[in-house]
Design a protein around this motif. Sequence first.
Motif, PDB file in Angstrom:
ATOM      1  N   THR A  82       0.834  -1.189   0.000  1.00 57.80           N
ATOM      2  CA  THR A  82       0.000   0.000   0.000  1.00 57.80           C
ATOM      3  C   THR A  82       0.877   1.251   0.000  1.00 57.80           C
ATOM      4  OG1 THR A  82      -0.077   0.161   2.413  1.00 57.80           O
ATOM      5  CG2 THR A  82      -1.760  -1.216   1.335  1.00 57.80           C
ATOM      6  N   ALA A  83       0.249   2.387  -0.208  1.00 57.90           N
ATOM      7  CA  ALA A  83       0.986   3.654  -0.154  1.00 57.90           C
ATOM      8  C   ALA A  83       1.688   3.799   1.191  1.00 57.90           C
ATOM      9  CB  ALA A  83       0.022   4.824  -0.383  1.00 57.90           C
ATOM     10  N   ALA A 130       4.893   8.772   8.156  1.00 57.93           N
ATOM     11  CA  ALA A 130       4.292   8.576   6.835  1.00 57.93           C
ATOM     12  C   ALA A 130       2.971   9.323   6.714  1.00 57.93           C
ATOM     13  CB  ALA A 130       4.083   7.083   6.576  1.00 57.93           C
ATOM     14  N   CYS A 131       2.149   9.265   7.743  1.00 61.43           N
ATOM     15  CA  CYS A 131       0.855   9.959   7.698  1.00 61.43           C
ATOM     16  C   CYS A 131       1.053  11.468   7.621  1.00 61.43           C
ATOM     17  CB  CYS A 131       0.013   9.580   8.911  1.00 61.43           C
ATOM     18  SG  CYS A 131      -0.652   7.900   8.828  1.00 61.43           S
ATOM     19  N   HIS A 132       2.066  11.970   8.310  1.00 56.05           N
ATOM     20  CA  HIS A 132       2.355  13.400   8.234  1.00 56.05           C
ATOM     21  C   HIS A 132       2.676  13.805   6.800  1.00 56.05           C
ATOM     22  CE1 HIS A 132       4.094  17.333   8.950  1.00 56.05           C
ATOM     23  NE2 HIS A 132       5.198  16.931   8.359  1.00 56.05           N
ATOM     24  N   TYR A 133       3.514  13.024   6.132  1.00 54.66           N
ATOM     25  CA  TYR A 133       3.908  13.407   4.779  1.00 54.66           C
ATOM     26  C   TYR A 133       2.832  13.085   3.747  1.00 54.66           C
ATOM     27  CZ  TYR A 133       8.358  14.813   6.597  1.00 54.66           C
ATOM     28  OH  TYR A 133       9.334  15.475   7.301  1.00 54.66           O
ATOM     29  N   LEU A 134       1.962  12.127   4.049  1.00 58.09           N
ATOM     30  CA  LEU A 134       0.785  11.954   3.206  1.00 58.09           C
ATOM     31  C   LEU A 134      -0.099  13.192   3.275  1.00 58.09           C
ATOM     32  CD1 LEU A 134      -0.079   8.208   3.880  1.00 58.09           C
ATOM     33  CD2 LEU A 134       0.387   9.212   1.641  1.00 58.09           C
ATOM     34  N   ASP A 135      -0.176  13.794   4.444  1.00 58.12           N
ATOM     35  CA  ASP A 135      -0.895  15.073   4.573  1.00 58.12           C
ATOM     36  C   ASP A 135      -0.204  16.156   3.749  1.00 58.12           C
ATOM     37  OD1 ASP A 135      -2.968  14.246   6.234  1.00 58.12           O
ATOM     38  OD2 ASP A 135      -1.839  14.638   8.076  1.00 58.12           O
ATOM     39  N   VAL A 136       1.133  16.178   3.795  1.00 55.97           N
ATOM     40  CA  VAL A 136       1.889  17.188   3.058  1.00 55.97           C
ATOM     41  C   VAL A 136       1.583  17.117   1.567  1.00 55.97           C
ATOM     42  CG1 VAL A 136       4.221  17.899   2.352  1.00 55.97           C
ATOM     43  CG2 VAL A 136       3.742  17.397   4.763  1.00 55.97           C
ATOM     44  N   VAL A 137       1.493  15.896   1.029  1.00 51.53           N
ATOM     45  CA  VAL A 137       1.243  15.746  -0.413  1.00 51.53           C
ATOM     46  C   VAL A 137      -0.243  15.620  -0.738  1.00 51.53           C
ATOM     47  CG1 VAL A 137       3.511  14.693  -0.775  1.00 51.53           C
ATOM     48  CG2 VAL A 137       1.515  13.209  -0.412  1.00 51.53           C
ATOM     49  N   GLY A 138      -1.090  15.747   0.301  1.00 53.88           N
ATOM     50  CA  GLY A 138      -2.530  15.765   0.079  1.00 53.88           C
ATOM     51  C   GLY A 138      -3.155  14.434  -0.240  1.00 53.88           C
ATOM     52  N   LEU A 139      -2.574  13.344   0.299  1.00 51.19           N
ATOM     53  CA  LEU A 139      -3.085  12.014  -0.038  1.00 51.19           C
ATOM     54  C   LEU A 139      -3.288  11.125   1.185  1.00 51.19           C
ATOM     55  CD1 LEU A 139      -1.018  11.216  -3.272  1.00 51.19           C
ATOM     56  CD2 LEU A 139      -3.441  11.808  -3.133  1.00 51.19           C
ATOM     57  N   ARG A 140      -3.621  11.724   2.305  1.00 48.45           N
ATOM     58  CA  ARG A 140      -3.837  10.932   3.518  1.00 48.45           C
ATOM     59  C   ARG A 140      -4.927   9.867   3.295  1.00 48.45           C
ATOM     60  NH1 ARG A 140      -2.894  12.161   8.972  1.00 48.45           N
ATOM     61  NH2 ARG A 140      -3.524  10.413  10.282  1.00 48.45           N
ATOM     62  N   ASP A 141      -5.917  10.194   2.489  1.00 49.42           N
ATOM     63  CA  ASP A 141      -7.021   9.266   2.260  1.00 49.42           C
ATOM     64  C   ASP A 141      -6.634   8.084   1.376  1.00 49.42           C
ATOM     65  OD1 ASP A 141      -6.756  11.075   0.113  1.00 49.42           O
ATOM     66  OD2 ASP A 141      -8.794  10.645  -0.572  1.00 49.42           O
ATOM     67  N   ARG A 195       3.241  11.636  -6.214  1.00 49.92           N
ATOM     68  CA  ARG A 195       3.138  12.324  -4.920  1.00 49.92           C
ATOM     69  C   ARG A 195       3.430  11.364  -3.767  1.00 49.92           C
ATOM     70  NH1 ARG A 195      -2.640  14.609  -6.110  1.00 49.92           N
ATOM     71  NH2 ARG A 195      -2.727  15.172  -3.890  1.00 49.92           N
ATOM     72  N   ILE A 196       3.024  10.106  -3.904  1.00 52.46           N
ATOM     73  CA  ILE A 196       3.386   9.097  -2.903  1.00 52.46           C
ATOM     74  C   ILE A 196       4.905   8.908  -2.890  1.00 52.46           C
ATOM     75  CG2 ILE A 196       3.223   6.645  -2.279  1.00 52.46           C
ATOM     76  CD1 ILE A 196       0.694   8.235  -1.635  1.00 52.46           C
ATOM     77  N   ALA A 197       5.516   8.893  -4.081  1.00 53.30           N
ATOM     78  CA  ALA A 197       6.974   8.754  -4.163  1.00 53.30           C
ATOM     79  C   ALA A 197       7.667   9.934  -3.489  1.00 53.30           C
ATOM     80  CB  ALA A 197       7.407   8.637  -5.627  1.00 53.30           C
ATOM     81  N   ILE A 198       7.114  11.129  -3.626  1.00 52.45           N
ATOM     82  CA  ILE A 198       7.679  12.298  -2.945  1.00 52.45           C
ATOM     83  C   ILE A 198       7.525  12.143  -1.434  1.00 52.45           C
ATOM     84  CG2 ILE A 198       7.405  14.781  -2.569  1.00 52.45           C
ATOM     85  CD1 ILE A 198       6.661  15.004  -5.541  1.00 52.45           C
ATOM     86  N   ALA A 199       6.353  11.689  -0.991  1.00 48.45           N
ATOM     87  CA  ALA A 199       6.149  11.461   0.448  1.00 48.45           C
ATOM     88  C   ALA A 199       7.132  10.424   0.969  1.00 48.45           C
ATOM     89  CB  ALA A 199       4.714  11.010   0.702  1.00 48.45           C
ATOM     90  N   ARG A 200       7.389   9.384   0.177  1.00 45.48           N
ATOM     91  CA  ARG A 200       8.367   8.356   0.573  1.00 45.48           C
ATOM     92  C   ARG A 200       9.757   8.962   0.765  1.00 45.48           C
ATOM     93  NH1 ARG A 200       9.259   3.664  -3.705  1.00 45.48           N
ATOM     94  NH2 ARG A 200       9.882   5.509  -4.896  1.00 45.48           N
TER      95      ARG A 200
END
Length: 240
Positions: free
Chosen positions: A92-93, A116-127, A143-148
């Motif tokens: 999963t992401a 990870a959840c913090h950076y998912l928020d940063v890239v707008g993909l927490r959901d 955007r997930i790759a950037i969060a990674r």
Amino acid sequence: MIRLKELNKFFGTLQALKDISLHVREGEKVTIIGPSGSGKSTLIRCINALEEPSGGEVYLNGELLTHANHTRLIRTYCAMVFQQFNLYPHMTALQNITLAPVKLQKKSKKEAEEIACHYLDVVGLRDKAGKYPATLSGGQQQRIAIARALATRQKILLFDEPTSALDPEMVQEVLDVMIRLSRESITMVVVTHEMGFARQVADRVIFMDHGVLVEEGPPEEFFEHPQNERTAAFLSKILH
């Protein structure tokens, strides 16, 4: 933060980099532009030790990058976002983002997931945390790759044409994330064909051609008053 000294790279008889010397200061945002085959991606891959220079030196935070220490230095200072997203399709992401913090940085699963959840928020993909890559658009995957990359909390972020594999309608959503990141204290080196992005975020723009660093300067001067004929010809072609 990054210093290159007379960097050369050969692929057989082809010289991809020719005596490149460059200093990127901590917190600086540098964009690298130029025609395809000019050595841009090779340069950034040498910084991240994905390619070994044929000659010259790479320094990260003042320490010479060598074959013996490159794993430690890269894991300490650098994270990279590629043209292709390179997400693990069976994860999963959230699992993609937490893999490096858990396996390489030895963080607990709970701490890695919080990061990870913090950076998912940063890239707008927490959901999208529980979604698999195949169910996401190309822009979302990037955007997930950037969060990674962000989740490793390295001081240097390297981007190798991060929008080149995207459909045109997805490019802006990735650029918007990178624009927000440019306001942070992270050191960013971005290989890009997006001239508007380079104008907006760069402290310095670098033009490469045939393996040579041809010209560099602040964007307001670089784009309006290029000093080199090769730079002027490239900008005229790509901007008009």
